[in-house]
Motif scaffolding. Structure first.
Motif, PDB file in Angstrom:
ATOM      1  N   CYS A 136       0.836  -1.211   0.000  1.00  0.00           N
ATOM      2  CA  CYS A 136       0.000   0.000   0.000  1.00  0.00           C
ATOM      3  C   CYS A 136       0.865   1.254   0.000  1.00  0.00           C
ATOM      4  N   LEU A 137       1.958   1.235   0.753  1.00  0.00           N
ATOM      5  CA  LEU A 137       2.857   2.389   0.777  1.00  0.00           C
ATOM      6  C   LEU A 137       3.512   2.600  -0.591  1.00  0.00           C
ATOM      7  N   ARG A 138       3.979   1.523  -1.207  1.00  0.00           N
ATOM      8  CA  ARG A 138       4.616   1.656  -2.526  1.00  0.00           C
ATOM      9  C   ARG A 138       3.645   2.170  -3.566  1.00  0.00           C
ATOM     10  N   GLN A 139       2.393   1.741  -3.487  1.00  0.00           N
ATOM     11  CA  GLN A 139       1.415   2.050  -4.530  1.00  0.00           C
ATOM     12  C   GLN A 139       0.474   3.200  -4.152  1.00  0.00           C
ATOM     13  N   ASP A 140       0.770   3.879  -3.047  1.00  0.00           N
ATOM     14  CA  ASP A 140      -0.040   5.037  -2.623  1.00  0.00           C
ATOM     15  C   ASP A 140      -1.520   4.674  -2.453  1.00  0.00           C
TER      16      ASP A 140
ATOM     17  N   SER B 284       0.378  -5.644  14.815  1.00  0.00           N
ATOM     18  CA  SER B 284      -0.432  -5.203  13.668  1.00  0.00           C
ATOM     19  C   SER B 284      -0.772  -3.724  13.796  1.00  0.00           C
ATOM     20  N   ARG B 285      -1.192  -3.338  14.998  1.00  0.00           N
ATOM     21  CA  ARG B 285      -1.531  -1.933  15.222  1.00  0.00           C
ATOM     22  C   ARG B 285      -0.322  -1.032  14.962  1.00  0.00           C
ATOM     23  N   LYS B 286       0.831  -1.393  15.521  1.00  0.00           N
ATOM     24  CA  LYS B 286       2.034  -0.570  15.350  1.00  0.00           C
ATOM     25  C   LYS B 286       2.448  -0.488  13.889  1.00  0.00           C
ATOM     26  N   LEU B 287       2.390  -1.614  13.201  1.00  0.00           N
ATOM     27  CA  LEU B 287       2.761  -1.647  11.787  1.00  0.00           C
ATOM     28  C   LEU B 287       1.907  -0.680  10.970  1.00  0.00           C
ATOM     29  N   ILE B 288       0.596  -0.735  11.183  1.00  0.00           N
ATOM     30  CA  ILE B 288      -0.333   0.101  10.411  1.00  0.00           C
ATOM     31  C   ILE B 288      -0.187   1.566  10.806  1.00  0.00           C
ATOM     32  N   ASN B 289      -0.068   1.824  12.098  1.00  0.00           N
ATOM     33  CA  ASN B 289       0.082   3.209  12.561  1.00  0.00           C
ATOM     34  C   ASN B 289       1.374   3.830  12.051  1.00  0.00           C
ATOM     35  N   ASP B 290       2.474   3.081  12.136  1.00  0.00           N
ATOM     36  CA  ASP B 290       3.764   3.609  11.692  1.00  0.00           C
ATOM     37  C   ASP B 290       3.760   3.921  10.199  1.00  0.00           C
ATOM     38  N   ALA B 291       2.965   3.143   9.455  1.00  0.00           N
ATOM     39  CA  ALA B 291       2.884   3.361   7.997  1.00  0.00           C
ATOM     40  C   ALA B 291       1.977   4.538   7.643  1.00  0.00           C
ATOM     41  N   GLY B 292       1.172   4.982   8.609  1.00  0.00           N
ATOM     42  CA  GLY B 292       0.239   6.076   8.327  1.00  0.00           C
ATOM     43  C   GLY B 292      -0.981   5.643   7.530  1.00  0.00           C
ATOM     44  N   LEU B 293      -1.256   4.325   7.503  1.00  0.00           N
ATOM     45  CA  LEU B 293      -2.442   3.841   6.806  1.00  0.00           C
ATOM     46  C   LEU B 293      -3.673   3.979   7.690  1.00  0.00           C
ATOM     47  N   LYS B 294      -4.825   4.104   7.055  1.00  0.00           N
ATOM     48  CA  LYS B 294      -6.102   4.117   7.763  1.00  0.00           C
ATOM     49  C   LYS B 294      -6.804   2.785   7.519  1.00  0.00           C
ATOM     50  N   VAL B 295      -7.471   2.274   8.547  1.00  0.00           N
ATOM     51  CA  VAL B 295      -8.148   0.973   8.461  1.00  0.00           C
ATOM     52  C   VAL B 295      -9.629   1.203   8.189  1.00  0.00           C
ATOM     53  N   SER B 296     -10.102   0.739   7.029  1.00  0.00           N
ATOM     54  CA  SER B 296     -11.506   0.962   6.660  1.00  0.00           C
ATOM     55  C   SER B 296     -12.440   0.009   7.391  1.00  0.00           C
ATOM     56  N   SER B 297     -11.972  -1.205   7.702  1.00  0.00           N
ATOM     57  CA  SER B 297     -12.801  -2.167   8.426  1.00  0.00           C
ATOM     58  C   SER B 297     -11.933  -3.331   8.870  1.00  0.00           C
ATOM     59  N   VAL B 298     -12.485  -4.120   9.771  1.00  0.00           N
ATOM     60  CA  VAL B 298     -11.927  -5.434  10.096  1.00  0.00           C
ATOM     61  C   VAL B 298     -12.940  -6.474   9.646  1.00  0.00           C
ATOM     62  N   CYS B 299     -12.446  -7.523   9.030  1.00  0.00           N
ATOM     63  CA  CYS B 299     -13.281  -8.616   8.533  1.00  0.00           C
ATOM     64  C   CYS B 299     -12.799  -9.911   9.184  1.00  0.00           C
TER      65      CYS B 299
ATOM     66  N   ASP C  83       1.980  -6.184  -6.297  1.00  0.00           N
ATOM     67  CA  ASP C  83       2.078  -4.813  -6.808  1.00  0.00           C
ATOM     68  C   ASP C  83       1.336  -4.652  -8.126  1.00  0.00           C
ATOM     69  N   GLU C  84       1.362  -5.701  -8.931  1.00  0.00           N
ATOM     70  CA  GLU C  84       0.617  -5.678 -10.196  1.00  0.00           C
ATOM     71  C   GLU C  84      -0.883  -5.578  -9.919  1.00  0.00           C
ATOM     72  N   THR C  85      -1.342  -6.311  -8.912  1.00  0.00           N
ATOM     73  CA  THR C  85      -2.761  -6.261  -8.530  1.00  0.00           C
ATOM     74  C   THR C  85      -3.144  -4.862  -8.067  1.00  0.00           C
ATOM     75  N   LEU C  86      -2.322  -4.249  -7.217  1.00  0.00           N
ATOM     76  CA  LEU C  86      -2.637  -2.915  -6.715  1.00  0.00           C
ATOM     77  C   LEU C  86      -2.657  -1.874  -7.833  1.00  0.00           C
ATOM     78  N   LYS C  87      -1.704  -1.954  -8.760  1.00  0.00           N
ATOM     79  CA  LYS C  87      -1.710  -1.026  -9.906  1.00  0.00           C
ATOM     80  C   LYS C  87      -2.977  -1.202 -10.728  1.00  0.00           C
ATOM     81  N   GLN C  88      -3.326  -2.461 -10.993  1.00  0.00           N
ATOM     82  CA  GLN C  88      -4.518  -2.748 -11.799  1.00  0.00           C
ATOM     83  C   GLN C  88      -5.778  -2.271 -11.096  1.00  0.00           C
ATOM     84  N   MET C  89      -5.864  -2.493  -9.789  1.00  0.00           N
ATOM     85  CA  MET C  89      -7.093  -2.104  -9.091  1.00  0.00           C
ATOM     86  C   MET C  89      -7.240  -0.590  -9.052  1.00  0.00           C
ATOM     87  N   LYS C  90      -6.135   0.143  -8.985  1.00  0.00           N
ATOM     88  CA  LYS C  90      -6.212   1.612  -9.028  1.00  0.00           C
ATOM     89  C   LYS C  90      -6.681   2.092 -10.402  1.00  0.00           C
TER      90      LYS C  90
END
Length: 273
Positions: A29-33, A52-67, A259-266
């Motif tokens: 997610c960080l590489r592909q913005d 998990s919390r520290k990893l996501i927080n340190d990356a500055g990502l927001k969590v849309s949901s937990v499944c 990374d190919e999946t993330l580029k394609q989905m964007k």
């Protein structure tokens, strides 16, 4: 209302890159913005909740949901109680990861008694409301396509989810609209409007013809028959303006580089959502 959504709203639902660990998904997610991520509980458990919390927080990502939470029906009261305890753990995990949405996959009937199963779903959600409220988490009822009624959820239409929500009358409960599950419903747009501001999530993929696999059969947006943009505009008109999760369960997509999946989905998000 824009003709296409901003990429600021795009969220990687982690099942789309199932072969990635949580660490790999965050790095991707960080590489592909990609600014948002929806985290699956088995990935949280692989790494541990605090890491998990520290990893996501340190990356500055927001969590849309937990499944996911849910799976309320079970043949014995003891098993149903165990399911409720697991749902409470799921609420705690969502709160710890700073998301206010726990997606509920409600569960199948254990003994062919679909009416009882639906009653247990409603009772289970109602029982969770106080605990969810204490943790600042909302319970998103996600109706699944009817082909999953036997093994995943007896809640098959947005209308059913709306009816439970209206009966429970709680700010902690809402619905999740996933295009793959509800696109076919002749009452869909009426039910989206009925849900209104109780929509807690919007998930996108596509319905490929023919479906390659009942479970791992979702397509990338634009590869199938769903009127995704029309549905996105409808949920916005109803009042939902949150993140949009790309949730694709497909073996071929899992097997390509993440990374190919993330580029394609964007690219497809801009073109088709």
């Amino acid at each position: 209302m824009s003709s296409q959504p901003s990429l600021e709203k795009i969220s990687l639902n982690q099942i789309t890159t199932e072969h990635w660990s949580l660490e790999e998904a965050v790095e991707g997610c960080l590489r592909q913005d990609v600014p948002w991520i929806s985290v699956w509980r088995h990935k949280i458990h692989d790494l541990g909740l605090s890491k998990s919390r520290k990893l996501i927080n340190d990356a500055g990502l927001k969590v849309s949901s937990v499944c996911r939470g849910g799976m309320f029906p079970a043949p014995t009261p003891e098993e149903r109680k165990e399911r409720m305890e697991d749902n409470k753990r799921a609420i705690e995990e969502a709160a710890e990861l700073n998301t206010d949405v726990l997606v509920l996959v409600c569960g199948p009937a254990p003994d062919r008694d679909i009416d009882s199963a639906r009653k247990w779903v409603e009772e289970g959600i109602e029982e969770l409301i106080p605990y969810a409220g204490q943790h600042g988490v909302k319970l998103g009822i996600e109706p699944l396509h009817p082909m999953y009624a036997a093994d995943r959820s007896v809640i098959s239409t947005l209308g059913q989810a709306n009816s439970i929500n209206e009966k429970l009358k709680s700010d902690q409960v809402g619905v999740v609209v996933d295009v793959f599950h509800v696109w076919w419903d002749p009452q869909l747009y009426h039910e989206i409007a009925r849900a209104g501001r109780n929509i807690l999530g919007f998930h996108v993929s596509d319905w490929i013809v023919p479906v390659p696999d009942i479970f791992k059969g979702r397509g990338m947006m634009g590869d199938g028959v769903i009127e995704i943009r029309r549905m996105r505009k409808a949920v916005e008109e109803a009042g939902y303006h949150g993140p949009i999760e790309v949730e694709i369960i497909n073996e071929a997509i899992w097997n390509q580089p993440g990374d190919e999946t993330l580029k394609q989905m964007k690219d497809r998000f801009i073109e088709h959502v």
